[in-house]
Scaffold this motif. Structure first.
Motif, PDB file in Angstrom:
ATOM      1  N   HIS A  30       0.821  -1.212   0.000  1.00  0.00           N
ATOM      2  CA  HIS A  30       0.000   0.000   0.000  1.00  0.00           C
ATOM      3  C   HIS A  30       0.855   1.262   0.000  1.00  0.00           C
ATOM      4  CE1 HIS A  30      -3.856  -1.889   0.119  1.00  0.00           C
ATOM      5  NE2 HIS A  30      -3.518  -2.620   1.159  1.00  0.00           N
ATOM      6  N   ILE A  31       1.940   1.262   0.746  1.00  0.00           N
ATOM      7  CA  ILE A  31       2.827   2.432   0.760  1.00  0.00           C
ATOM      8  C   ILE A  31       3.352   2.714  -0.647  1.00  0.00           C
ATOM      9  CG2 ILE A  31       5.098   3.267   1.501  1.00  0.00           C
ATOM     10  CD1 ILE A  31       4.578   1.977   4.202  1.00  0.00           C
ATOM     11  N   LYS A  35       2.537   6.060  -3.127  1.00  0.00           N
ATOM     12  CA  LYS A  35       3.634   7.003  -3.363  1.00  0.00           C
ATOM     13  C   LYS A  35       4.018   7.145  -4.837  1.00  0.00           C
ATOM     14  CE  LYS A  35       4.578   7.996   0.955  1.00  0.00           C
ATOM     15  NZ  LYS A  35       4.581   9.327   1.516  1.00  0.00           N
ATOM     16  N   LEU A  36       3.746   6.145  -5.645  1.00  0.00           N
ATOM     17  CA  LEU A  36       4.191   6.186  -7.042  1.00  0.00           C
ATOM     18  C   LEU A  36       3.221   6.960  -7.921  1.00  0.00           C
ATOM     19  CD1 LEU A  36       5.432   2.537  -7.635  1.00  0.00           C
ATOM     20  CD2 LEU A  36       6.801   4.570  -7.209  1.00  0.00           C
ATOM     21  N   SER A  37       3.777   7.648  -8.887  1.00  0.00           N
ATOM     22  CA  SER A  37       2.952   8.299  -9.906  1.00  0.00           C
ATOM     23  C   SER A  37       2.341   7.202 -10.785  1.00  0.00           C
ATOM     24  CB  SER A  37       3.813   9.224 -10.759  1.00  0.00           C
ATOM     25  OG  SER A  37       4.717   8.453 -11.540  1.00  0.00           O
ATOM     26  N   PRO A  38       1.279   7.528 -11.516  1.00  0.00           N
ATOM     27  CA  PRO A  38       0.689   6.512 -12.405  1.00  0.00           C
ATOM     28  C   PRO A  38       1.696   5.912 -13.388  1.00  0.00           C
ATOM     29  CG  PRO A  38      -0.822   8.337 -12.150  1.00  0.00           C
ATOM     30  CD  PRO A  38       0.477   8.741 -11.473  1.00  0.00           C
ATOM     31  N   ALA A  39       2.584   6.739 -13.924  1.00  0.00           N
ATOM     32  CA  ALA A  39       3.596   6.223 -14.865  1.00  0.00           C
ATOM     33  C   ALA A  39       4.530   5.247 -14.169  1.00  0.00           C
ATOM     34  CB  ALA A  39       4.385   7.371 -15.477  1.00  0.00           C
ATOM     35  N   ASN A  43       5.410   1.218 -14.608  1.00  0.00           N
ATOM     36  CA  ASN A  43       6.777   0.678 -14.650  1.00  0.00           C
ATOM     37  C   ASN A  43       6.958  -0.428 -13.628  1.00  0.00           C
ATOM     38  OD1 ASN A  43       7.613   2.421 -16.693  1.00  0.00           O
ATOM     39  ND2 ASN A  43       8.240   3.999 -15.247  1.00  0.00           N
ATOM     40  N   LEU A  44       6.430  -0.235 -12.421  1.00  0.00           N
ATOM     41  CA  LEU A  44       6.526  -1.257 -11.383  1.00  0.00           C
ATOM     42  C   LEU A  44       5.807  -2.527 -11.809  1.00  0.00           C
ATOM     43  CD1 LEU A  44       7.402  -2.179  -8.567  1.00  0.00           C
ATOM     44  CD2 LEU A  44       5.291  -1.152  -7.683  1.00  0.00           C
TER      45      LEU A  44
END
Length: 76
Positions: A30-31, A35-39, A43-44
């Motif tokens: 969840h963290i 924290k990540l942008s949609p882009a 990538n993740l």
């Protein structure tokens, strides 16, 4: 990556991963998701897809040394 491996990930590997209880790791997932942008979330996803496929292939290649499963009962 072959089309078959991508299909296998989408239809077998990913559902198996999604079904696993994450327990103490759920918080960390969840963290990262928050924290990540949609882009970077995309990538993740690609990184996790690649890693899961490679782990599956490693297990497939090294499974020869595993103890065979007991025979299944034919009384279904």
């Amino acid at each position: 990556m072959s089309d078959f491996m991508l299909w296998l990930h989408a239809n077998y590997i990913r559902p198996q991963i999604d079904a696993v209880e994450k327990n103490e790791y759920e918080f960390h997932f969840h963290i990262v998701e928050r924290k990540l942008s949609p882009a970077n979330q995309l990538n993740l996803e690609h990184i996790l897809e690649f890693t899961a496929i490679q782990a599956f292939l490693l297990g497939f290649r090294t499974s020869e040394g595993l103890t065979p499963l007991p025979p299944r009962s034919h009384n279904l």
